[in-house]
Write a protein that holds these residues in place. Structure first.
Motif, PDB file in Angstrom:
ATOM      1  N   GLY A   1      11.674 127.421  51.406  1.00 17.20           N
ATOM      2  CA  GLY A   1      11.147 128.351  49.920  1.00 17.20           C
ATOM      3  C   GLY A   1      10.220 129.254  50.409  1.00 17.20           C
ATOM      4  O   GLY A   1       9.914 129.431  49.070  1.00 17.20           O
ATOM      5  N   TYR A   2       9.536 128.522  51.614  1.00 12.73           N
ATOM      6  CA  TYR A   2       8.218 128.984  51.658  1.00 12.73           C
ATOM      7  C   TYR A   2       8.744 130.165  53.683  1.00 12.73           C
ATOM      8  O   TYR A   2       9.324 129.921  53.908  1.00 12.73           O
ATOM      9  N   VAL A   3       7.786 130.785  53.323  1.00 15.12           N
ATOM     10  CA  VAL A   3       7.606 132.124  54.673  1.00 15.12           C
ATOM     11  C   VAL A   3       6.511 131.626  55.632  1.00 15.12           C
ATOM     12  O   VAL A   3       4.840 131.363  55.013  1.00 15.12           O
ATOM     13  N   TRP A   4       6.580 130.960  56.822  1.00 16.05           N
ATOM     14  CA  TRP A   4       5.729 130.898  57.795  1.00 16.05           C
ATOM     15  C   TRP A   4       5.429 131.638  58.681  1.00 16.05           C
ATOM     16  O   TRP A   4       7.061 132.194  59.311  1.00 16.05           O
ATOM     17  N   THR A   5       4.409 131.492  59.149  1.00 16.52           N
ATOM     18  CA  THR A   5       4.310 132.703  60.638  1.00 16.52           C
ATOM     19  C   THR A   5       3.223 131.535  61.652  1.00 16.52           C
ATOM     20  O   THR A   5       2.844 130.327  61.050  1.00 16.52           O
ATOM     21  N   THR A   6       2.568 132.103  62.527  1.00 19.64           N
ATOM     22  CA  THR A   6       2.384 131.860  63.744  1.00 19.64           C
ATOM     23  C   THR A   6       1.201 133.022  64.227  1.00 19.64           C
ATOM     24  O   THR A   6       1.915 133.635  64.961  1.00 19.64           O
ATOM     25  N   LEU A   7       0.446 132.533  64.364  1.00 24.97           N
ATOM     26  CA  LEU A   7      -0.993 133.681  65.349  1.00 24.97           C
ATOM     27  C   LEU A   7      -0.702 133.388  67.106  1.00 24.97           C
ATOM     28  O   LEU A   7      -0.855 134.062  67.478  1.00 24.97           O
ATOM     29  N   GLY A   8       0.107 132.107  67.189  1.00 24.95           N
ATOM     30  CA  GLY A   8       0.003 131.382  68.585  1.00 24.95           C
ATOM     31  C   GLY A   8       1.487 131.829  69.200  1.00 24.95           C
ATOM     32  O   GLY A   8       2.270 132.571  68.770  1.00 24.95           O
ATOM     33  N   ASP A   9       1.156 130.001  69.949  1.00 26.06           N
ATOM     34  CA  ASP A   9       2.831 129.501  69.958  1.00 26.06           C
ATOM     35  C   ASP A   9       3.176 128.139  70.109  1.00 26.06           C
ATOM     36  O   ASP A   9       2.780 127.309  70.675  1.00 26.06           O
ATOM     37  N   PRO A  10       2.914 128.005  69.082  1.00 22.98           N
ATOM     38  CA  PRO A  10       3.961 126.584  68.758  1.00 22.98           C
ATOM     39  C   PRO A  10       4.308 125.634  69.663  1.00 22.98           C
ATOM     40  O   PRO A  10       5.666 126.330  69.516  1.00 22.98           O
ATOM     41  N   PRO A  11       3.807 124.158  69.597  1.00 22.22           N
ATOM     42  CA  PRO A  11       5.452 123.349  70.523  1.00 22.22           C
ATOM     43  C   PRO A  11       5.705 122.944  69.986  1.00 22.22           C
ATOM     44  O   PRO A  11       7.104 122.741  70.276  1.00 22.22           O
ATOM     45  N   ARG A  12       5.929 123.120  68.303  1.00 30.59           N
ATOM     46  CA  ARG A  12       7.333 122.291  67.620  1.00 30.59           C
ATOM     47  C   ARG A  12       7.476 123.257  66.720  1.00 30.59           C
ATOM     48  O   ARG A  12       7.130 123.633  66.322  1.00 30.59           O
ATOM     49  N   ASP A  13       8.394 122.920  65.701  1.00 29.93           N
ATOM     50  CA  ASP A  13       8.739 123.324  64.438  1.00 29.93           C
ATOM     51  C   ASP A  13       8.150 122.766  63.330  1.00 29.93           C
ATOM     52  O   ASP A  13       7.152 121.489  63.400  1.00 29.93           O
ATOM     53  N   PRO A  14       7.326 123.320  61.780  1.00 32.86           N
ATOM     54  CA  PRO A  14       7.032 122.989  60.891  1.00 32.86           C
ATOM     55  C   PRO A  14       8.045 122.008  60.577  1.00 32.86           C
ATOM     56  O   PRO A  14       9.021 122.030  61.085  1.00 32.86           O
ATOM     57  N   LEU A  15       7.065 120.682  59.528  1.00 34.62           N
ATOM     58  CA  LEU A  15       8.409 119.550  59.616  1.00 34.62           C
ATOM     59  C   LEU A  15       9.416 119.493  58.964  1.00 34.62           C
ATOM     60  O   LEU A  15      10.087 120.689  57.826  1.00 34.62           O
TER      61      LEU A  15
END
Lengths: 290, 304, 207
Positions: free
Chosen positions: A69-83
């Motif tokens: 239900g939300y928009v997620w973003t990143t400014l880097g390089d996450p090692p894993r997905d959100p929960l």
């Protein structure tokens, strides 16, 4: 505007708003970790985030995605997905977006307050707790691998009005989960369905180190209350916390074990602070340049 | 919101709090009035600030006033929002109770446990004298904060009010010591004479009508940093005005106003409370201090 | 039964909830999804109040908007003691002056709060400065009242002038408008909290 240099904070997913409100006609202009951004949805529904410089010029692009239900973003390089929240697949579940509230303090203070039960009788008097039933019985806290998430379980507290639909006091059971420094979800006794959990979560979007937008959501098995009633209940609780959060000094949270006094009930907080130290987080931390 | 303060240790000693440099003319190792005794009832808590250092000032039901760091040792919650129970202060966040010596005596989430000895709120030196609450961020050399001259005036002094002034402490203290407007009735249609210095060091200013009849006179003596005693003479007789400047931070001060005179206390309080508001206006509008100033013009300027 | 169209975080709605509690008058609160739903801007609500604002009170056939107006009605209709809105012209004039202030200058505190909490667009420095100026006026007034031996804004006892001014003054901190400079206001807030039948809202403490 000064973008953070803390890669621990950058290499992670953060929420910027509800999916339903970020449309092709309505991009989301906001700030994340000190960086101005615009989050845009294309005609085909795909999302991307673009950095906006101090001069207003568009810069680097980053991934963005819809989830729960939300928009997620990143400014880097996450090692894993959100929960992962399998409850969202369950039948009969009702998702409520409670909007976002801005709070001027470190995101870490906001998460830590969410994890704490010992303030219930004092900050949420008559609702989530009341004197003399102030004792917090011992509970379990562990870091679960491989996701490296904090889970507090076997938590329980007597609550005069545990939920909007509650008709009397009950012993509420809780589980608390921290999946990344600024993301936490609690699981509490569902008044309507025995043995089931209601979920309430906060996705803290740090605009700057001490200015955060807190996105609040619920995933419930309540089919009695209206959205307005449920949101009103959540806003009441959160606003009571906000007036505390903005009066904690220092706003940046110290992570050194001796910096602030702790009690037995603060085990989740102790584990959270150590977990943040182990990750090397500097953003939102007292005494760490970020 | 104010700047965050460095996290103090839980040992409760004031020396563990880092203090900024005081403005010119003020010192950490001195007493400063921070409010009127009558302004803090039994069971009440109020904030105060000296040199930018936040304090929580509270009075137990034992009548004793205490000045503590405005920060709970647990999660840094400002104690000014706490509540008083008997002779203990409770933090608003988790209800931790602290006894008069600053020690934590009860942690509600763990009621049968005994809080460790070093769970203690940092405290400041404080006392009450002359109808005022006094505090220090350091160690004043004198036990009593009351200058001898104030002690002499004694019981006749009436606490009028405290005022928050958005002007630097040295500006406020300077204005209190060098009057440029009359402390008497605002409709005194006279002209100010230049400020002169008496033989005993007092700064004197007088207002007279065009025919030379004296309307009012004000002679101010600076006792020490931030404390001025003025003799005011006007048509109503003589009154004594005591002005104490509290250095809040670099840009702000509070003025505590006390007065003694022969009239009823309420009339004195009312008069000097109103005077204090005009003082505040002058302190916050430095451009109004012009040589050709007149009471009438000043009174017109104040009409909103 | 009185129906109050209400939002839990609205200080204006709280003015009405507070007086209803002090008068011990039963009512039904009808929650409006003010945020994030903006239901107060939708046609159904606009039919009730074309200004699109909360609170709105329904009592029988009477529909009233504007918190100050609602306080006048409730005191007139439900207060047998005639103390909350006394009948003498001088007091009514004085109360009207402060009701205007509560719905006027004091609302700068509401604007600061909406900006800080929900991101409403305001010139925040200007709005906070205006709130401070209003708080100073009230603090000076309450100081004079204390010197004259009175604890309340407009009379020797609490009136709807106190109720109208209370919420957005007490909630100043929510919008970054600290009450630290306003000694008399803080003492007055402590007195309001002692009124029999006093109820809280988030951001306001019981004791």
């Amino acid at each position: 505007m000064t973008r953070t240099t803390d890669t621990v904070a950058l290499d992670d997913w953060q929420v910027v708003g509800p999916s339903a409100r970020i449309t092709a006609a309505a991009p989301c202009r906001t700030r994340l970790l000190g960086q101005d951004i615009v989050v845009e949805r294309a005609a085909d529904g795909s999302l991307r985030t673009v950095e906006i410089g101090n001069d207003g010029v568009r810069g680097a692009a980053h991934p963005a995605r819809d989830l729960y239900g939300y928009v997620w973003t990143t400014l880097g390089d996450p090692p894993r997905d959100p929960l992962d929240m399998p409850e969202f697949e369950e039948a009969g579940r009702r998702f409520v977006d409670c909007g976002k509230v801005t709070v001027r303090t470190s995101p870490l203070r906001i998460v830590e307050n969410f994890l704490d039960m010992s303030h219930f009788p004092y900050v949420h008097t008559g609702i989530l707790g009341e004197e003399p039933l102030t004792e917090v019985s011992p509970y379990k806290v562990e870091v679960r691998e491989p996701e490296s998430e904090i889970w507090a379980t076997d938590c329980r507290f007597y609550q005069p009005q545990a939920a909007k639909s509650a008709t009397g006091g009950i012993d509420t059971q809780y589980m608390y989960r921290v999946s990344s420094p600024f993301v936490t979800v609690l699981y509490k006794t569902c008044p309507a369905v025995e043995g089931a959990w209601d979920l309430i979560g906060i996705y803290v979007q740090p605009r700057e180190e001490t200015v955060c937008d807190v996105h609040i959501f619920m995933l419930l098995l309540d089919d009695v209350s209206s959205d307005a009633e449920l949101i009103s209940f959540q806003h009441e609780i959160f606003q009571q916390d906000r007036s505390i959060l903005e009066n904690q000094v220092p706003a940046l949270m110290p992570l050194d074990p001796g910096a602030e006094a702790g009690a037995r009930a603060d085990r989740t907080s102790t584990v959270y602070r150590r977990w943040l130290r182990d990750r090397g987080l500097r953003f939102g931390v007292h005494g760490a340049a970020a | 919101m104010p700047d965050p303060q460095p996290a103090a240790s839980t040992s409760g000693e004031t020396k563990s709090i880092r203090l900024p440099s005081p403005p010119h003319g003020f010192s950490h190792d001195a007493w400063y009035a921070i409010g009127g005794t009558s302004a803090l009832a039994d069971g009440a808590v109020m904030p105060a600030r000296l040199f930018g250092t936040e304090m929580a000032v509270w009075r137990g039901h034992d009548g004793i006033c205490r000045v503590w760091a405005n920060r709970c040792i647990h999660r840094g919650m400002r104690l000014q929002f706490g509540f008083v129970e008997g002779d203990r202060l409770a933090c608003r966040y988790h209800g931790w109770r602290f006894g008069g010596d600053g020690r934590c005596v009860h942690i509600p989430s763990f009621p049968e446990g005994a809080p460790p000895d070093d769970f203690r709120i940092a405290r400041f030196r404080s006392t009450e004298a002359g109808g005022l609450i006094w505090a220090s961020t350091g160690t004043p050399p004198e036990d009593s904060p009351l200058p001898a001259a104030l002690a002499e005036i004694g019981d006749g002094l009436v606490f009028c009010r405290s005022l928050a002034v958005n002007a630097a402490p040295d500006v406020v203290a300077g204005l209190a010591a060098a009057p440029v407007f009359p402390p008497v009735a605002a409709d005194a249609a006279g002209l100010a004479t230049p400020v002169s210095r008496d033989g005993d060091g007092a700064l004197r200013c007088a207002w007279a009508t065009p025919d030379g009849t004296l309307e009012a006179a004000y002679a101010a003596r600076r006792l020490r940093d931030g404390v001025t005693v003025a003799e005011v003479s006007g048509k109503a007789g003589r009154e004594t005005l005591v002005l104490l400047t509290q250095p809040v931070d670099d840009r702000r001060a509070r003025l505590h106003v006390l007065a003694a005179g022969s009239g009823p206390a309420a009339a004195i309080r009312r008069h000097y409370a109103a005077w204090g508001r005009r003082f505040r206006w002058f302190a916050e509008h430095p451009g109004a201090h012009v040589a050709s100033w007149s009471p009438v013009a000043a009174a017109r300027e104040l009409v909103q | 039964m009185i129906r109050l169209h209400d939002y839990v975080l609205s200080g204006s709605c709280y003015k009405v909830r507070l007086l209803l509690g002090l008068l011990d008058v039963a009512y039904e609160a009808v929650p409006v999804d003010y945020y994030p739903g903006a239901a107060h801007r939708e046609p159904d609500f606009l039919a009730l109040n074309p200004l699109g604002q909360l609170p709105v009170l329904e009592d029988g056939d009477l529909v009233l908007r504007d918190a100050q107006a609602i306080l006048v009605y409730l005191a007139g209709r439900y207060d047998p003691t005639r103390k909350w809105y006394p009948e003498d012209p001088a007091t009514q004039g004085t109360i009207a002056m402060w009701l205007s202030f509560a719905g006027g200058e004091i609302m700068n505190s509401s604007a600061a709060r909406l900006h800080d909490m929900l991101g409403y667009e305001f010139d925040i420095d200007k709005v906070r400065a205006a709130a401070h100026a209003a708080f100073r006026v009230l603090d000076d007034h309450l100081t004079e009242r204390e010197i004259d031996g009175h604890d309340w804004i407009a009379a020797g006892h609490a009136t709807i002038a106190d109720i109208a001014c209370f919420p957005y003054v007490a909630l100043g901190g929510d919008g970054g408008v600290s009450l630290d400079d306003y000694d008399a206001i803080r003492r007055w807030i402590a007195r309001v909290r002692q009124l029999p039948g006093f109820t809280v809202m988030p951001g306001i403490y019981r004791d």
